[in-house]
Design a protein around this motif. Sequence first.
Motif, PDB file in Angstrom:
ATOM      1  N   VAL A 254       5.540  20.015 -27.711  1.00  0.00           N
ATOM      2  CA  VAL A 254       6.729  19.594 -26.971  1.00  0.00           C
ATOM      3  C   VAL A 254       7.700  18.990 -27.987  1.00  0.00           C
ATOM      4  O   VAL A 254       7.370  18.016 -28.670  1.00  0.00           O
ATOM      5  CB  VAL A 254       6.389  18.536 -25.902  1.00  0.00           C
ATOM      6  N   ASP A 255       8.865  19.601 -28.062  1.00  0.00           N
ATOM      7  CA  ASP A 255       9.842  19.141 -29.054  1.00  0.00           C
ATOM      8  C   ASP A 255      10.641  17.958 -28.499  1.00  0.00           C
ATOM      9  O   ASP A 255      11.487  18.103 -27.624  1.00  0.00           O
ATOM     10  CB  ASP A 255      10.778  20.300 -29.411  1.00  0.00           C
TER      11      ASP A 255
ATOM     12  N   PRO B 289      14.828  14.788 -38.031  1.00  0.00           N
ATOM     13  CA  PRO B 289      15.111  15.605 -39.224  1.00  0.00           C
ATOM     14  C   PRO B 289      14.845  14.834 -40.520  1.00  0.00           C
ATOM     15  O   PRO B 289      14.309  15.385 -41.474  1.00  0.00           O
ATOM     16  CB  PRO B 289      16.595  15.946 -39.071  1.00  0.00           C
ATOM     17  N   GLU B 290      15.184  13.530 -40.530  1.00  0.00           N
ATOM     18  CA  GLU B 290      14.984  12.769 -41.778  1.00  0.00           C
ATOM     19  C   GLU B 290      13.492  12.611 -42.101  1.00  0.00           C
ATOM     20  O   GLU B 290      13.105  12.470 -43.254  1.00  0.00           O
ATOM     21  CB  GLU B 290      15.682  11.405 -41.731  1.00  0.00           C
ATOM     22  N   ASP B 291      12.655  12.639 -41.029  1.00  0.00           N
ATOM     23  CA  ASP B 291      11.206  12.538 -41.267  1.00  0.00           C
ATOM     24  C   ASP B 291      10.670  13.814 -41.910  1.00  0.00           C
ATOM     25  O   ASP B 291       9.611  13.805 -42.537  1.00  0.00           O
ATOM     26  CB  ASP B 291      10.452  12.307 -39.946  1.00  0.00           C
ATOM     27  N   LYS B 292      11.401  14.914 -41.669  1.00  0.00           N
ATOM     28  CA  LYS B 292      10.931  16.196 -42.195  1.00  0.00           C
ATOM     29  C   LYS B 292      11.604  16.534 -43.531  1.00  0.00           C
ATOM     30  O   LYS B 292      11.289  17.552 -44.134  1.00  0.00           O
ATOM     31  CB  LYS B 292      11.235  17.305 -41.183  1.00  0.00           C
TER      32      LYS B 292
ATOM     33  N   ASP C 168       5.943  16.299 -30.546  1.00  0.00           N
ATOM     34  CA  ASP C 168       6.592  16.257 -31.860  1.00  0.00           C
ATOM     35  C   ASP C 168       7.905  15.487 -31.750  1.00  0.00           C
ATOM     36  O   ASP C 168       8.900  15.999 -31.256  1.00  0.00           O
ATOM     37  CB  ASP C 168       6.856  17.689 -32.342  1.00  0.00           C
ATOM     38  N   ASP C 169       7.879  14.243 -32.222  1.00  0.00           N
ATOM     39  CA  ASP C 169       9.108  13.437 -32.149  1.00  0.00           C
ATOM     40  C   ASP C 169       9.658  13.142 -33.537  1.00  0.00           C
ATOM     41  O   ASP C 169      10.471  12.232 -33.701  1.00  0.00           O
ATOM     42  CB  ASP C 169       8.845  12.123 -31.397  1.00  0.00           C
ATOM     43  N   SER C 170       9.196  13.917 -34.523  1.00  0.00           N
ATOM     44  CA  SER C 170       9.687  13.641 -35.885  1.00  0.00           C
ATOM     45  C   SER C 170      11.151  14.052 -35.997  1.00  0.00           C
ATOM     46  O   SER C 170      11.542  15.163 -35.616  1.00  0.00           O
ATOM     47  CB  SER C 170       8.832  14.371 -36.915  1.00  0.00           C
TER      48      SER C 170
END
Lengths: 501, 220
Positions: free
Chosen positions: A435-436, A390-393, A386-388
Motif C-alpha cells: 500500500v503506497d 522520496p527523501e528516504d529513498k 510503504d510510507d517512505s
Amino acid sequence: MPRNNDQVAAKATITISDFTNDARVIKALDALQLTFNPDKGGRPFIVSDVLDDAGHQYVNLVQKGGGVLGIALIGYTYVLEQMNIRFLRLAGTSAGAINTALVTVIDNKQDPKSEKVLDAVCKLNFFSFVDGHPAARWLIKKFITKDDFAGKAKRSLLWLLGILALLITADVVLVGLSSHYAGVAVWAGLSFILTGCCTLLIALGVSYVVNLLKRLKNSGFGINPGDTFYDWIKQRLHENGVDTVQQLKDKAGACPKLTLRVENDARHKDLFGDVTFITSELVTQNKIQFPAMCHLFRTDINTMQPAGFIRASMSIPVFFESYMIKGIPATDPSIIAAWKDTFEISQPPETARFVDGGILSNFPLSIFYNNDIAVPRLPTFGIDLDDSKPEDKSQNPFNWSALGYFGRIFNTIRNYYDKDFLLKNKVYQLGVGKVDLSSDQFNWLNFFLSDKDKIDMFALGVEAACEFLTNFSWDDYKNQRRHLQQQLTTVKTPSNDNTAH
Amino acid sequence: MTILLTDAWCWLCISMAIFLLTAFIMGRQSRYFYTMDVVPRQFSIMDLELPSCQKEMVNLIKGIYAMPPANRQLTLRALRGQLWVDFLFMPAAYGSIFLVCMKVASKMNPAGMVLFHILAWLQLLCWLCDIIENIYLLQKIGPNISESTKMVHRAYQALEMIKWGFSLLGIVCGLSALLFFWVTGNFDVSSLHYLLIIVGEIVIFMVLQKLPFRAPIPAT
C-alpha cells in the motif's frame, strides 16, 4: 469500558458506509469482481487450495506495523473478505497486531470482519491514545500537524528572550529618566512588572521542560502511558468473549470444516488457525511471539491479559511507555526450562520490558515458513505499508541531515531481519501487496487524522488489494514454492541452510 | 488590618520565616516519597497536584500501597504529614504575597492601587483553593482509591490553575513593583533592614537545605 469511554469515543461524524461507499472503493471492487467473473469473460478466482463448505478460500495473513497507517490494512482485508478470502493463521506487529487481534476475535473465522473493525475505528478518537502529559500531547500535536513547528518554536523563544532583553534595558533607561521626568515613573514601574512577568514565563517554560524530561526518565522513557489503548483493546477483546489467553487461542484456532481443492501429500497436517503478535523484549533482548511464548512468563498462562500482547507489540519506543510483565516466577523449574529451551537463557528475568515488535520484525512473514510442506496448500499473504518519503529513498548519501543519517542506520538494522528472509525466499514476495502511503498527507504518528485522511487511507488499502489480487497467480506461487523446496532438499549448502530453518 | 499594614514589613518577616520553616520541613518530608512504578521511584507533591490525567494520581497512590510495608508506612506518614504542614505553610505563603501586594499598592497611583489590591485579595482565593486541594488529596490517599470522574478532575485542574496562576502573578507583579520602588528610592531606608532580615532568613534556609540528610532508599 471502565474509563475513558467519553475520551476514546469519537464524535460520530463518520460511518462504515463512508468508507465502503467511497467512489474509489466501489470502482476498484467492481473492476476486480469483473476481472474474476467468468460469466463476463473474466478468469476464475483461485488464490488457495484450502476451502470451507461455504466456498471461502483460506490464506495466512501477515500485517505490517505502521502506526495510524493501519487503517489501510483494514481497506486491504476488506477487499480480501469481499472476494471470499478468509484467514487461517494471522500475524502482525504494532498496528498490524491491532488489526490482527480484531480480525481474530470478531465473530467466527468464516465470517467477514472488516466492517466491524471499521465500526470500531469510526467510534474511535485516535488522539485519546496519546494519553501523556497535556504539554507533551500539545507538543506532539503541533510537531505533527504544523509545518516547521520546531523552527517556529525556536523563533518564539528568541523573540521572548529579545523582549526580556529590551525590557531590562527599558527598566534601566526609564528609572534613569524618572528622576528627571516624573511622568516616566509610571512607565518605569510598568516596565519592571512586565520584566517580572516575562521572566516568570521563561522560568515556567524552563521548569516545565525540565519536569517533562524528568517524567520521561521516570516513566522509562515513554511519553504516553498507553493505558487508554490498553483499556480500549481489552474492551474490544472482552466484547468478543476473549478475556484469557486460552480464550484467545481457542478463538484463533476455531475453524470450520476445511477441505482441499486438489490432492496434497500433506493433507490436513498442520492446517490450523492461530494468531501471533510480535514484540521486542529488552531485558533479554529477544523477539517474543505472543501468545505462543506465554509459558516463558507465567506458569498459568491464563493469569496473563491478552490485551497486554497487543499493547506490548505497539509500544513505539519513546512515544509510548514500555509494556512490562512483572513478577515472572523466575525460580520456577518450568519457567527456567522454558527459557532454557527457547533462548538458552538459564536465569530468566523477573521482569520483562517490551517495546514495539517493529524494531525487530515489523513484517513477520518468516513465522509462517513451513519446511515440512513440499507443495503449499494455501499462500501467505502479506500487507506491506510503504510510507517512505522520496527523501528516504534518495540514493545520494551526501545530503543527509544528522537525523536522516541516524534514521538510515536504524531503518537498515530494523528492516533487515524481515528483508533477509524475503531475499532468501523470494516466493513469499508473490504474496505481498504494497500500500503506497508515501504521500505527504500521511504520517504514521499522526493521531489527529481527519475523516478524509481515514477514508483516503482505507481507499488506498482497497486499491492496493485489488491490484494485488489482479496480479496474483496461485499457480505461480505454488510452483515457485515447490521449486524452492526441491532446491532445498536436493542442494544443501551453508548459504541456504538459513532458508531451511 | 491597619495594624497589619502599618507593620507590614515586620509581619512580612514573620510570615516569610514561617513560610521558609514549613517549606524546609516539607522538603525533608518529600524525600520519603516513593511509589512503585515497576521499580520504586521518587515522586513529588507536584505529581499529585498536577497529574496529567485522572489515572495518573490513582496509579501513583496505588503505587505507594504496592511498596514494601516499611517503605509504604514511611511514605504515607511523610505524605500525610506534608499535607498537614501545608495548612501552616498556606497562610504564611499567601499572607506574604498579600502583604507585598498591599505594600506596593500603597505606593501606586489609583489605577495601580486597585490592581494590586485585587491581586492581594485574590490570595485568599488561592488559599481557599489550596485548602480544598489538600482536603481532596487527604481523602484520596487510601488503598482503595478510585478514579475521579472527568468533571471532578477538570474541577481539580481548574483549582490548581487558579491557585498557581494568581499566586505566581501576585509574587511576580508584587516583587517587580517592590524592586522598582526600592531602586527609585520610594521606600524609607529603614525598610532595607527588613529586606536584610528576609535575605538572612533565606540564607539560613538555603544553608539548612544543604545539611546532610539521608532518607532510606527502598530496595528494588
